[in-house]
Design a protein around this motif. Structure first.
Motif, PDB file in Angstrom:
ATOM      1  N   ALA A  87      -0.158   5.184  23.240  1.00 19.04           N
ATOM      2  CA  ALA A  87       0.620   5.066  22.067  1.00 19.04           C
ATOM      3  C   ALA A  87       0.386   3.604  21.625  1.00 19.04           C
ATOM      4  O   ALA A  87       0.068   3.254  20.461  1.00 19.04           O
ATOM      5  CB  ALA A  87       2.276   5.244  22.546  1.00 19.04           C
ATOM      6  N   GLU A  88       0.324   2.774  22.681  1.00 16.03           N
ATOM      7  CA  GLU A  88      -0.040   1.483  22.313  1.00 16.03           C
ATOM      8  C   GLU A  88      -1.458   1.298  21.735  1.00 16.03           C
ATOM      9  O   GLU A  88      -1.706   0.050  21.311  1.00 16.03           O
ATOM     10  CB  GLU A  88       0.080   0.487  23.893  1.00 16.03           C
ATOM     11  N   CYS A  89      -2.339   2.200  21.908  1.00 13.81           N
ATOM     12  CA  CYS A  89      -3.467   1.992  21.345  1.00 13.81           C
ATOM     13  C   CYS A  89      -3.480   2.187  19.873  1.00 13.81           C
ATOM     14  O   CYS A  89      -4.641   1.892  19.450  1.00 13.81           O
ATOM     15  CB  CYS A  89      -4.521   2.936  21.980  1.00 13.81           C
ATOM     16  N   ASP A  90      -2.599   2.673  19.459  1.00 10.99           N
ATOM     17  CA  ASP A  90      -2.614   2.873  17.771  1.00 10.99           C
ATOM     18  C   ASP A  90      -2.843   1.513  17.304  1.00 10.99           C
ATOM     19  O   ASP A  90      -1.955   0.520  17.653  1.00 10.99           O
ATOM     20  CB  ASP A  90      -1.213   3.286  17.507  1.00 10.99           C
ATOM     21  N   GLU A  91      -3.500   1.365  16.224  1.00  6.74           N
ATOM     22  CA  GLU A  91      -3.862   0.210  15.693  1.00  6.74           C
ATOM     23  C   GLU A  91      -3.575   0.402  14.192  1.00  6.74           C
ATOM     24  O   GLU A  91      -4.398   1.241  13.419  1.00  6.74           O
ATOM     25  CB  GLU A  91      -5.343  -0.391  15.805  1.00  6.74           C
TER      26      GLU A  91
ATOM     27  N   ALA B 149       0.737  -1.166   0.061  1.00  5.97           N
ATOM     28  CA  ALA B 149       0.062   0.134  -0.030  1.00  5.97           C
ATOM     29  C   ALA B 149       0.759   1.138  -0.012  1.00  5.97           C
ATOM     30  O   ALA B 149       1.797   1.497   0.641  1.00  5.97           O
ATOM     31  CB  ALA B 149      -0.656  -0.006   1.055  1.00  5.97           C
ATOM     32  N   GLU B 150       0.236   2.240  -0.553  1.00  6.43           N
ATOM     33  CA  GLU B 150       0.979   3.449  -0.763  1.00  6.43           C
ATOM     34  C   GLU B 150       0.476   4.468   0.482  1.00  6.43           C
ATOM     35  O   GLU B 150       0.842   5.630   0.402  1.00  6.43           O
ATOM     36  CB  GLU B 150       0.646   4.096  -1.986  1.00  6.43           C
ATOM     37  N   LEU B 151      -0.447   4.071   1.168  1.00  7.03           N
ATOM     38  CA  LEU B 151      -1.079   4.989   2.217  1.00  7.03           C
ATOM     39  C   LEU B 151      -0.937   3.981   3.440  1.00  7.03           C
ATOM     40  O   LEU B 151      -1.033   2.846   3.401  1.00  7.03           O
ATOM     41  CB  LEU B 151      -2.525   5.147   1.889  1.00  7.03           C
ATOM     42  N   LYS B 152      -0.948   4.709   4.917  1.00 16.49           N
ATOM     43  CA  LYS B 152      -1.104   3.903   5.959  1.00 16.49           C
ATOM     44  C   LYS B 152      -2.214   4.421   6.631  1.00 16.49           C
ATOM     45  O   LYS B 152      -2.361   5.688   6.832  1.00 16.49           O
ATOM     46  CB  LYS B 152       0.368   4.282   6.927  1.00 16.49           C
ATOM     47  N   ILE B 153      -3.099   3.644   7.217  1.00 12.33           N
ATOM     48  CA  ILE B 153      -4.309   4.105   8.021  1.00 12.33           C
ATOM     49  C   ILE B 153      -3.969   3.644   9.327  1.00 12.33           C
ATOM     50  O   ILE B 153      -3.887   2.299   9.815  1.00 12.33           O
ATOM     51  CB  ILE B 153      -5.667   3.557   7.321  1.00 12.33           C
ATOM     52  N   VAL B 154      -4.226   4.476  10.342  1.00  8.61           N
ATOM     53  CA  VAL B 154      -3.969   4.057  11.860  1.00  8.61           C
ATOM     54  C   VAL B 154      -5.103   4.587  12.396  1.00  8.61           C
ATOM     55  O   VAL B 154      -5.448   6.021  12.157  1.00  8.61           O
ATOM     56  CB  VAL B 154      -2.522   4.699  12.322  1.00  8.61           C
ATOM     57  N   ARG B 155      -5.563   3.926  13.469  1.00 10.95           N
ATOM     58  CA  ARG B 155      -6.724   4.390  14.422  1.00 10.95           C
ATOM     59  C   ARG B 155      -6.220   4.295  15.911  1.00 10.95           C
ATOM     60  O   ARG B 155      -5.558   3.280  16.103  1.00 10.95           O
ATOM     61  CB  ARG B 155      -8.020   3.982  14.012  1.00 10.95           C
ATOM     62  N   HIS B 156      -6.883   5.170  16.562  1.00 13.05           N
ATOM     63  CA  HIS B 156      -6.780   4.895  17.986  1.00 13.05           C
ATOM     64  C   HIS B 156      -8.101   5.292  18.718  1.00 13.05           C
ATOM     65  O   HIS B 156      -8.924   6.129  18.248  1.00 13.05           O
ATOM     66  CB  HIS B 156      -5.459   5.456  18.628  1.00 13.05           C
TER      67      HIS B 156
END
Lengths: 466, 324
Positions: A394-398, A380-387
């Protein structure tokens, strides 16, 4: 026979007193008519006066030729003809002398009532001024040193060197002006003026006041401007910047240097149109209507330090620099991008930093210019992260990139992101979407030299359903 | 080995034919393939010459062999395949009109380019430079092999396509003797458009002045208005001008669109015939027999508004050879 047979009546070859070649004038006129013309050799140059195609003025064609290549200089051709049926004119190669060409034509004018149609003026060196009813093709290996004035249309000016004279088709159109050298100069810009449209202007650099003066479709249009190595300075005024003649090559601008000219577009830049400026914007661009910017403008397309220094105005809105806040819809659907492109925060849906109160079915990541994926299909050329919105840590980033797919919109700037089956932009989360700009698979700019990666950014929004 | 009756008969036939054709060089059987073009044979070998038009091509237009010429100009849809095949080898700008012609659009996609026909222009003649026309012929000649060599040689040696510091060109458009497709010479084009083997009666050849087997100027109008040519009919914002709009207007050999469409390349440094892109007031003059349209030899690398009508050898009726 008025509509029928034409015949050569007169072949006139005057021998000069010099050791150089002769100018030949041939006339095609109707049977029974006797054309009148004079050819004089004065001070090393030829003077040609075309007086009549015959007493009944039934029209005809005059052909002017040299007998020896690239030696004859024509000081003037004066058409003093009154044929209301029109008269044609060639300054052409001599097929009976191994294609010999006139070296230079300094002036072609019409002082009679006849509409002079210049089918072709071809020289081995320079062409000066031409002022006749219609101009087909002018081909010169040297320079265009005088003004081109057509009472109707100008089809093609193909000049090996520079163009230093004005070009005017006040009642018609200009199709092609193509010069190997500069068109105008920084100190002495020329004017290029047509009523219907100006289709293509190409030179090493362009220094001109260009205008299409007609109003209302199909008039007042302008298409392609190209400077192959230098700047575009001067000005440009028209109603519409649009593709003309439905050909791909009559679309887009490519300015190798800076866009210094002030551009005023009274209606719109067409949605299929892109203005590429390799260098900087130094002039001002003005769209008079609030939906005028429908296409794309790319600055620093050469990716070599170009800047946004001029002003871009759409109606009463000024776009303040590369991260302007007006949405595409507010300005006509288009955009202005300074390469490498940043994301267009306010044009994203939802907008950057927004909080939405319903789970969006799709999310649109918007940029100021066209972008593309480069690299491996499976990466992928995009990265999608959520929390989660609550209890952030910080550990909640998924990383949830794999839960989504996306498509590139037709405008090339927008990426529409859709949750996969069973997934969603879920309530209670903050999403961060970032481009991948390192590695083998990246999100990069289109239409920019070297296709640099987009700027680093963090597009984020919250989903908080009450 | 004893031959069967049938085989013996075939053998004798082959032998007799071989003997009969000994006067002319035996040739391989030309296996006709459908190359997508309609071909017309131009015969009347060693026809009388064109008298010239103000010296233009005087004494030309006589062709000492049969040949075939395409009924229509190369269409945009036909040109597309070439553009798609050649771009990886093209050392110029793959998005320039000199490469794509007027009616093919291209765009960058990933590391390459994608090309499409402008909607509605599939059946219109596309434009191309003289040099690109030469490469197109090479590619056809070589069976559309998508390798560099197939575009560079075969009919024309593109190694001659160079320019000198003084601006002159070294282009050589002498075709190879075994060329399977080529750009018409001026002689071939003039004959195919204006020469009529029955101009003055059966077997009495002569030359017409205008295309369409006529000494009268063609009527510039759409077919529904009794038109005969689309020369000059271009409207930049609204027009559809496919090849063959005037099926009833043909040269004596059956060519369509010798007037209008695109003006057409020859290898003599000039294009011929009017174009729908011309100013309408100039069409009749450009249609005049012998009147060249544009000096393509001055800029063989530029697109102009010229298209291509292909030529090829006359149909070969040959004999297959068997080693004994």
């Amino acid at each position: 026979m008025r509509n029928g047979l034409w015949m050569v009546l007169v072949l006139c070859a005057l021998h000069s007193t010099s050791a150089f070649a002769d100018i030949i004038v041939l006339a095609e006129v109707n049977q029974g008519q006797y054309p009148e013309f004079s050819v004089e050799y004065v001070d090393g140059e030829w003077n040609v006066v075309l007086s009549s195609t015959g007493e009944d003025n039934l029209g005809g064609v005059f052909r002017i030729r040299s007998t020896s290549n690239a030696t004859d200089i024509i000081r003037y051709v004066v058409c003093d003809l009154d044929d209301l049926t029109g008269v044609g004119l060639y300054v052409e190669a001599n097929p009976n002398a191994n294609g010999a060409l006139v070296k230079t034509v300094k002036s072609i004018t019409s002082i009679g009532e006849a509409d002079i149609v210049m089918y072709l003026c071809e020289t081995s060196h320079d062409v000066g001024s031409i002022a006749v009813h219609a101009i087909g093709t002018v081909v010169a290996d040297g320079n265009l040193t005088g003004s081109i004035t057509s009472g109707s249309n100008v089809t093609k000016l193909e000049i090996g060197g520079a163009v230093t004279g004005n070009v005017s088709a006040a009642n018609g159109l200009i199709k092609n002006i193509e010069a190997g050298g500069a068109i105008g100069s920084g100190g002495t810009p020329i004017s290029i003026t047509a009523h219907d449209y100006v289709r293509r202007v190409m030179g090493a650099s362009v220094h001109a006041a260009i205008s299409a003066t007609g109003t209302g479709v199909p008039y007042g249009a302008l298409a392609r401007i190209v400077s192959t190595s230098g700047d575009f300075t001067g000005s440009l005024t028209c109603e519409r910047i649009v593709p003309i003649d439905q050909g791909q090559y009559n679309i887009d601008w490519n300015i190798a240097g800076d866009l210094v000219a002030d551009v005023t577009c009274e209606w719109y830049l067409h949605s299929d149109f892109t203005i590429y400026v390799n260098g900087s914007l130094e002039g001002d661009i003005t769209f008079d209507l609030d939906d005028g910017l429908q296409g794309q403008i790319i600055l620093n397309a050469g990716n070599d330090g170009g800047e946004w220094n001029g002003t871009i105005t759409v109606d009463d809105m000024t776009l303040s620099g590369p991260n302007y806040t007006q949405t595409s819809a507010q300005i006509g659907g288009g955009a202005v991008g300074l390469a490498p492109f940043n994301f267009h925060a306010t044009n994203c849906v939802p907008a950057d930093n927004a909080t939405v109160t319903a789970e969006p079915g799709t999310v649109t990541l918007s940029h100021y210019g066209p972008v593309e994926k480069y690299g491996q299909t499976t990466v992928a050329e995009l990265k999608i992260v959520r929390h989660p919105l609550v209890h952030f840590c910080a550990e909640c980033d998924e990383t949830v990139t794999g839960q989504f797919s996306w498509q590139y919109a037709a405008n090339g700037r927008d990426i529409v992101i859709t949750p996969g089956q069973g997934y969603a932009f879920e309530d209670g989360y903050e999403y961060h979407i970032t481009p991948v700009i390192t590695g083998e698979t990246v999100l990069r700019c289109q239409g920019v030299a070297g296709n640099p990666v987009v700027q680093s950014y963090d597009y984020n929004f919250k989903v908080d359903v009450p | 080995m004893m031959l069967s009756g049938t085989s013996l008969l075939a053998f004798i036939s082959v032998s007799l034919l071989a003997h009969a054709s000994a006067v002319a060089p035996p040739t391989l059987t030309a296996r006709e393939i459908d190359d997508g073009y309609v071909w017309l044979t131009v015969g009347d070998v060693d026809n009388i010459k064109f008298e010239g038009y103000f010296g233009w091509f005087a004494g030309r237009g006589s062709v000492p062999y049969e040949y075939r010429i395409a009924q229509s100009e190369v269409l945009t849809s036909q040109h597309l395949e070439f553009v798609q095949a050649y771009w990886p080898f093209y050392d110029g700008d793959p998005l320039s009109e000199h490469f794509t012609g007027m009616f093919i659009t291209g765009r960058r996609e990933g590391n390459g380019y994608v090309y499409e026909v402008m909607p509605g222009w599939e059946d219109a003649p596309n434009t191309m430079s003289l040099r690109m026309a030469a490469r197109f012929c090479n590619w056809l000649h070589n069976g559309k092999v998508n390798e560099q060599w197939a575009f560079d040689k075969g009919v024309y040696d593109t190694g001659t396509f160079t320019r000198n510091p003084d601006g002159s060109y070294n282009d050589d458009y002498t075709r190879s003797p075994d060329a399977r497709y080529w750009i018409p010479t001026a002689d071939e084009w003039l004959k195919a458009v204006y020469y009529d083997p029955n101009r003055y009666g059966p077997g009495k050849g002569g030359w017409w002045i205008h295309p369409g087997s006529s000494d009268e100027r063609l009527r510039i109008e759409y077919p529904e208005n009794d038109g005969q040519t689309n020369g000059g009919l271009w409207e930049w914002y609204n027009s559809r001008l496919p090849a063959g709009m005037y099926p009833h207007v043909r040269t004596p050999w059956g060519l369509l669109d010798a007037s209008g469409g695109a003006s057409e390349h020859t290898t003599d440094g000039y294009s011929f015939g009017s174009s729908f892109l011309d100013d309408i007031i100039m069409v009749h003059q450009y249609d005049r027999a012998g009147q060249p349209h544009f000096p393509t030899g001055r800029r063989p690398e530029t697109g102009n508004s010229d298209g291509l009508r292909l030529a090829k050898p006359a149909r070969i009726v040959g004999v297959s050879h068997h080693d004994r």
